[in-house]
Design a protein around this motif. Structure first.
Motif, mmCIF file in Angstrom:
data_model
loop_
_atom_site.group_PDB
_atom_site.id
_atom_site.type_symbol
_atom_site.label_atom_id
_atom_site.label_comp_id
_atom_site.label_asym_id
_atom_site.label_seq_id
_atom_site.Cartn_x
_atom_site.Cartn_y
_atom_site.Cartn_z
ATOM 1 N N LEU A 81 -0.514 24.232 -7.499
ATOM 2 C CA LEU A 81 -0.940 22.897 -7.086
ATOM 3 C C LEU A 81 -2.151 22.978 -6.167
ATOM 4 C CD1 LEU A 81 2.594 21.413 -6.354
ATOM 5 C CD2 LEU A 81 1.233 21.200 -8.444
ATOM 6 N N VAL A 82 -3.076 22.049 -6.365
ATOM 7 C CA VAL A 82 -4.231 21.914 -5.477
ATOM 8 C C VAL A 82 -3.993 20.680 -4.618
ATOM 9 C CG1 VAL A 82 -6.713 21.527 -5.308
ATOM 10 C CG2 VAL A 82 -5.793 22.993 -7.133
ATOM 11 N N GLN A 83 -3.903 20.879 -3.309
ATOM 12 C CA GLN A 83 -3.665 19.755 -2.409
ATOM 13 C C GLN A 83 -4.930 18.891 -2.294
ATOM 14 O OE1 GLN A 83 -0.689 19.147 -1.549
ATOM 15 N NE2 GLN A 83 0.206 21.129 -2.117
ATOM 16 N N ASN A 84 -4.720 17.627 -1.938
ATOM 17 C CA ASN A 84 -5.860 16.700 -1.851
ATOM 18 C C ASN A 84 -6.955 17.222 -0.930
ATOM 19 O OD1 ASN A 84 -4.349 15.036 -3.501
ATOM 20 N ND2 ASN A 84 -3.664 13.700 -1.835
ATOM 21 N N ILE A 85 -6.569 17.698 0.240
ATOM 22 C CA ILE A 85 -7.565 18.182 1.190
ATOM 23 C C ILE A 85 -8.335 19.363 0.619
ATOM 24 C CG2 ILE A 85 -5.833 19.623 2.340
ATOM 25 C CD1 ILE A 85 -8.914 17.927 3.954
ATOM 26 N N ASP A 86 -7.644 20.234 -0.130
ATOM 27 C CA ASP A 86 -8.294 21.425 -0.678
ATOM 28 C C ASP A 86 -9.267 21.078 -1.805
ATOM 29 O OD1 ASP A 86 -6.951 23.073 1.095
ATOM 30 O OD2 ASP A 86 -5.236 23.315 -0.257
ATOM 31 N N SER A 87 -9.058 19.919 -2.447
ATOM 32 C CA SER A 87 -9.993 19.474 -3.482
ATOM 33 C C SER A 87 -11.409 19.375 -2.933
ATOM 34 C CB SER A 87 -9.578 18.099 -4.023
ATOM 35 O OG SER A 87 -8.297 18.109 -4.569
ATOM 36 N N PHE A 88 -11.501 18.970 -1.661
ATOM 37 C CA PHE A 88 -12.806 18.750 -1.037
ATOM 38 C C PHE A 88 -13.185 19.860 -0.063
ATOM 39 C CE2 PHE A 88 -11.245 14.174 -1.539
ATOM 40 C CZ PHE A 88 -11.702 14.106 -2.843
ATOM 41 N N PHE A 135 -21.992 14.079 -8.329
ATOM 42 C CA PHE A 135 -20.972 14.894 -8.982
ATOM 43 C C PHE A 135 -19.612 14.357 -8.571
ATOM 44 C CE2 PHE A 135 -21.534 17.218 -4.993
ATOM 45 C CZ PHE A 135 -20.242 17.573 -4.632
ATOM 46 N N VAL A 136 -18.685 14.409 -9.518
ATOM 47 C CA VAL A 136 -17.327 13.927 -9.303
ATOM 48 C C VAL A 136 -16.391 15.128 -9.237
ATOM 49 C CG1 VAL A 136 -15.426 12.559 -10.258
ATOM 50 C CG2 VAL A 136 -17.798 11.759 -10.500
ATOM 51 N N VAL A 137 -15.586 15.181 -8.187
ATOM 52 C CA VAL A 137 -14.526 16.181 -8.067
ATOM 53 C C VAL A 137 -13.220 15.482 -8.412
ATOM 54 C CG1 VAL A 137 -13.318 17.786 -6.550
ATOM 55 C CG2 VAL A 137 -15.770 17.387 -6.239
ATOM 56 N N MET A 138 -12.545 15.933 -9.467
ATOM 57 C CA MET A 138 -11.313 15.284 -9.914
ATOM 58 C C MET A 138 -10.157 16.281 -9.908
ATOM 59 S SD MET A 138 -10.576 13.191 -13.451
ATOM 60 C CE MET A 138 -11.807 11.985 -13.017
ATOM 61 N N ASN A 139 -9.104 15.920 -9.219
ATOM 62 C CA ASN A 139 -7.915 16.760 -9.122
ATOM 63 C C ASN A 139 -6.756 16.049 -9.808
ATOM 64 O OD1 ASN A 139 -5.832 18.458 -8.433
ATOM 65 N ND2 ASN A 139 -5.902 18.031 -6.230
ATOM 66 N N ASP A 140 -6.362 16.554 -10.973
ATOM 67 C CA ASP A 140 -5.213 16.024 -11.704
ATOM 68 C C ASP A 140 -4.004 16.884 -11.349
ATOM 69 O OD1 ASP A 140 -3.263 15.271 -13.497
ATOM 70 O OD2 ASP A 140 -4.590 15.184 -15.228
ATOM 71 N N ASP A 145 -2.846 23.915 -12.473
ATOM 72 C CA ASP A 145 -3.385 25.240 -12.817
ATOM 73 C C ASP A 145 -4.290 25.803 -11.730
ATOM 74 O OD1 ASP A 145 -5.534 23.563 -13.067
ATOM 75 O OD2 ASP A 145 -6.021 24.098 -15.138
ATOM 76 N N GLY A 146 -4.277 25.181 -10.547
ATOM 77 C CA GLY A 146 -5.074 25.680 -9.441
ATOM 78 C C GLY A 146 -6.554 25.349 -9.531
ATOM 79 N N LYS A 147 -6.927 24.417 -10.417
ATOM 80 C CA LYS A 147 -8.336 24.092 -10.626
ATOM 81 C C LYS A 147 -8.589 22.597 -10.459
ATOM 82 C CE LYS A 147 -8.968 27.838 -14.007
ATOM 83 N NZ LYS A 147 -9.359 28.159 -15.403
ATOM 84 N N VAL A 148 -9.855 22.262 -10.221
ATOM 85 C CA VAL A 148 -10.305 20.878 -10.247
ATOM 86 C C VAL A 148 -11.428 20.753 -11.273
ATOM 87 C CG1 VAL A 148 -9.674 20.433 -7.841
ATOM 88 C CG2 VAL A 148 -12.002 21.192 -8.396
ATOM 89 N N THR A 149 -11.668 19.540 -11.710
ATOM 90 C CA THR A 149 -12.750 19.276 -12.659
ATOM 91 C C THR A 149 -13.977 18.782 -11.911
ATOM 92 O OG1 THR A 149 -11.204 18.691 -14.425
ATOM 93 C CG2 THR A 149 -13.465 17.881 -14.654
ATOM 94 N N ILE A 150 -15.121 19.344 -12.261
ATOM 95 C CA ILE A 150 -16.409 18.896 -11.709
ATOM 96 C C ILE A 150 -17.202 18.249 -12.839
ATOM 97 C CG2 ILE A 150 -18.556 19.553 -10.561
ATOM 98 C CD1 ILE A 150 -16.135 19.985 -8.824
ATOM 99 N N PRO A 177 -11.665 27.095 -10.178
ATOM 100 C CA PRO A 177 -10.493 27.409 -9.343
ATOM 101 C C PRO A 177 -10.771 27.084 -7.883
ATOM 102 C CG PRO A 177 -11.678 29.407 -9.918
ATOM 103 C CD PRO A 177 -12.347 28.294 -10.665
ATOM 104 N N ILE A 178 -9.740 26.675 -7.183
ATOM 105 C CA ILE A 178 -9.838 26.343 -5.768
ATOM 106 C C ILE A 178 -9.071 27.383 -4.957
ATOM 107 C CG2 ILE A 178 -9.220 24.655 -3.998
ATOM 108 C CD1 ILE A 178 -11.519 23.793 -5.792
#
Length: 327
Positions: A81-88, A135-140, A145-150, A177-178
């Motif tokens: 899981l990627v936490q909200n804070i870690d997305s950014f 650019f959009v950082v999207m965390n589903d 899978d430990g990744k975000v979409t850019i 990956p984050i």
């Protein structure tokens, strides 16, 4: 909250749906962003089980720790899981240095997806147009899978239309990956800026090619027939009259409002005029005006995010056939 928006923050300009909390000054740290957007909560995973079967192998329920709300189910042995804070946090160097500025941040579908939209301070030009690059950082959270979409989204400043459709999927969208390694995150941030510059250079090259391709009325008529075709009556014209009347209105709107836009005067009589007219049509002229207020719909207009039948598919189809039509 309407439009599938759970919580949202935006800076200065009110979004099309009028939802969320307005800030006159953009937050300047990842923590400030998620606090402003009320996304300061964590997700976790719980193994699924039944009284009859006990633990169900691999299946996990993904839930919010603040309210125990289940966001969905994943079939993964070990969800990452990627936490909200870690997305950014991965882009903290850029955010704190003000090389990028947050424009919008939101949680959708009870928090299943969170995203932030950032504008890059560097200024760009494509042909005669000023381009603002976002650019959009999207965390589903359900990808787990430990990744975000850019997603890179270059926009014509004069009309606020995104030009991403002219780019291939590998150029406008990637998953990364984050991690919590500061050095890796700093390198990632640098790469994001260089990727943005590369994206603009690719876009400029494609725009220049389209701007040199001259077209005539026959070309435009063929485009209309390909993208907005009339229905064949097949002997019973009454069955298709209403549909064809609507098609005629769409074609007329496309020609008069989109092809005839003042901001395309420098590109008249070229493929680039048609391309920009189609981006305008797909982003600002909706089959159902209520769709303009649906944040998911607007996000789906980004290439690769929507269904094949969405208006944005018109742009992709044109790009595939533009050189096959005899001018």
């Amino acid at each position: 909250m309407p439009a599938n928006i759970d919580t949202m923050m935006y800076v200065k300009e009110v979004p099309w749906h009028g939802l969320g909390h307005k800030y006159e000054t953009a937050p300047t740290t990842p923590q400030e962003i998620i606090t402003a957007a009320n996304m300061d909560w964590r997700v976790n995973a719980e193994k699924m089980s039944t009284p009859l079967h006990g633990d169900i192998p691999f299946f996990h329920a993904i839930y919010r720790e603040d309210n125990n709300d289940v966001l969905g189910v994943v079939n993964k042995a070990r969800p990452i899981l990627v936490q909200n804070i870690d997305s950014f946090n991965a882009f903290e160097d850029l955010i704190t240095s003000k090389e990028v500025t947050v424009d919008t941040a939101a949680a959708l579908r009870r928090g299943q997806t969170v995203f932030g939209c950032f504008s890059i301070s560097n200024k760009f030009k494509v042909l005669d147009d000023d381009i603002q690059h976002y650019f959009v950082v999207m965390n589903d959270h359900l990808k787990a899978d430990g990744k975000v979409t850019i997603m890179h989204t270059p926009i014509r400043v004069v009309c606020q239309n995104t030009l991403s459709a002219a780019l291939s999927s590998s150029q406008y969208k990637t998953r990364i990956p984050i991690c919590d390694d500061g050095n890796i995150n700093s390198e990632l941030a640098r790469k994001l800026i260089s990727d943005a510059e590369f994206t603009i250079s690719v876009l400029a090259e494609k725009a220049e090619k389209m701007a040199t391709k001259k077209i005539d009325r026959n070309y435009i008529e063929t485009v209309l027939d390909e993208l907005f075709p009339y229905l064949d009556s097949k002997g019973d014209e009454s069955l298709h009259t209403a549909a064809n009347e609507k098609t005629a209105m769409i074609r007329d709107t496309f020609i008069s409002e989109c092809m005839g836009a003042d901001n395309l005067s420098n590109y008249r009589g070229t493929q680039y005029q048609v391309f920009n007219a189609l981006t305008d049509f797909s982003q600002h002229y909706f089959k159902n005006v209520e769709k303009a207020y649906d944040l998911n719909y607007r996000m789906n207009l980004l290439p690769g995010m929507g269904a094949t039948e969405s208006p944005s598919a018109l742009v992709s189809k044109f790009l595939k056939i533009k050189d096959k039509i005899a001018a």
